[in-house]
Scaffold this active site. Sequence first.
Site, PDB file in Angstrom:
ATOM      1  N   HIS A   1       8.249   2.225  -4.529  1.00 52.65           N
ATOM      2  CA  HIS A   1       8.269   2.401  -3.074  1.00 52.65           C
ATOM      3  C   HIS A   1       7.337   1.402  -2.424  1.00 52.65           C
ATOM      4  O   HIS A   1       6.395   0.897  -3.044  1.00 52.65           O
ATOM      5  CB  HIS A   1       7.886   3.834  -2.676  1.00 52.65           C
ATOM      6  CG  HIS A   1       6.424   4.158  -2.881  1.00 52.65           C
ATOM      7  ND1 HIS A   1       5.459   3.863  -1.945  1.00 52.65           N
ATOM      8  CD2 HIS A   1       5.768   4.745  -3.908  1.00 52.65           C
ATOM      9  CE1 HIS A   1       4.278   4.255  -2.380  1.00 52.65           C
ATOM     10  NE2 HIS A   1       4.434   4.797  -3.575  1.00 52.65           N
ATOM     11  N   CYS A   2       7.644   1.078  -1.159  1.00 52.73           N
ATOM     12  CA  CYS A   2       6.747   0.242  -0.359  1.00 52.73           C
ATOM     13  C   CYS A   2       6.097   1.138   0.682  1.00 52.73           C
ATOM     14  O   CYS A   2       6.016   2.355   0.493  1.00 52.73           O
ATOM     15  CB  CYS A   2       7.529  -0.909   0.286  1.00 52.73           C
ATOM     16  SG  CYS A   2       8.825  -0.374   1.426  1.00 52.73           S
ATOM     17  N   ALA A   3       5.660   0.580   1.790  1.00 48.91           N
ATOM     18  CA  ALA A   3       4.948   1.372   2.798  1.00 48.91           C
ATOM     19  C   ALA A   3       5.846   2.388   3.492  1.00 48.91           C
ATOM     20  O   ALA A   3       5.374   3.430   3.941  1.00 48.91           O
ATOM     21  CB  ALA A   3       4.327   0.440   3.836  1.00 48.91           C
TER      22      ALA A   3
END
Length: 457
Positions: A25-27
């Site tokens: 996942h990213c932000a």
Amino acid sequence: MNHKEVAEKLVPLLGGKANVVSATHCATRLRLVIDDESQIDKSAIEELDGVKGAFSSSGQFQIIFGTGTVNKVFAHFGPLVGVSMEEEEGGKDVSHKDAAKRKMNPFARFARTLSNIFVPIIPAIVAAGMLMGLLGLMNTYNWVDPESGMFVMLDMFSSASFIILPILIGFSAAKEFGGNTYLGAVIGGIMTHPSLLNPWGLSDAQPETLDFLGFGVEMLGYQGTVIPVLLTVYVMAKMEQGFRKIVPNAIDLLLTPFLTVIFTGFVALLVVGPLGRMLGNGLTSVLGIVYETAGPIAGLIFGGLYSTIVLTGVHHSFHAIEAELLNVGGNYLLPIWAMANVAQGGATLAVFFKTKNKKTKEIALPAGISAFLGITEPAIFGVNLKHRRPFIGAAIGGALGGAYVVFTQVMANGIGLTGLPMFAIAQDPINYGIGCLIAIGGAVIATLLLGWKEEVK
């Protein structure tokens, strides 16, 4: 929302655990590499509590949850598909990148490679750009004497990132190309060695020519350049990998770095460096001609098309071009991209105020705010592209704003920041702000005039 319950519902909608090749996942988004995307129930996923949109891009199926929510969902989702938080932060993330790249076409893979190299460097360039903006204000309004210690020291701080840019790129590029990162930094250091004339800010200085086996080597440094060091470190990584295959393990630690630095150093100064400089100068010259001759028309076209380019993932390659432009007075592409991004926010706000769909309203407001801060994926994929016509409205707003910032010659002192944060590195904040208002207003009006088909659910 119940994060555990959402994660549990998500797995079967993705086609089951076996269909999820890797996950991270990213932000704001879950990033999933899926074996067979035809097994995904996209519409059901978008109806889950907390989901702001879902889309497939860059070899990954991505689900937008938003900042602060995505990591909580992943904490439960990861173990369900065989990925833990510890793995995601370490070796598992590398395999995820490899899996995602294998599903991309060659052009998208190239763009992603450049993005992986430049994104870690952006904070250093942004800091330098903000310092340049501060120095510009000090000089324009005579806040500080240019000969004072304060001004001289701040000038040193602002130029340092660009002077050692090849070292930063060398480290990051070696990591991406599979070479030793510190050897990459050494190659960057060779290309910025004090024995080489620093071209940064010295337009009239003439470099010496060194005689090497009958060849004249121009003793000109590569401070602030991008393409020469990218090409050189790519060659370095391939040489290092080749040497490791033939050098015995017992002396690999000593001999491989030794041979790599020697051969790559000669290649850098004799062949690849000069060739890369020619390519970089040619690229900036062509862009400069387009910018100066087409003017606002170029801004109109690029501002209108940028969000469509984002859908392809090719925009990741623009960081390298923008970094090269910083050597010729400023980055005039970033303000155009910024207009396209804030226009997406304007179109999303238009949807928010007009829609009667509760789910759309919940997504649209935070997505619009996010777009104004430079993060457009929730607005593009969660709202505008989903309804189609708002995406066209955003393109119209981006085109109008792009034409204005080119007409007023707005430039940036860095890369990576768009939307409201770009005020910190804009050379002309007033006209940049006017451009933002034009882009947002144009997108709102165009979206309301075009309308869209309201969802029944």
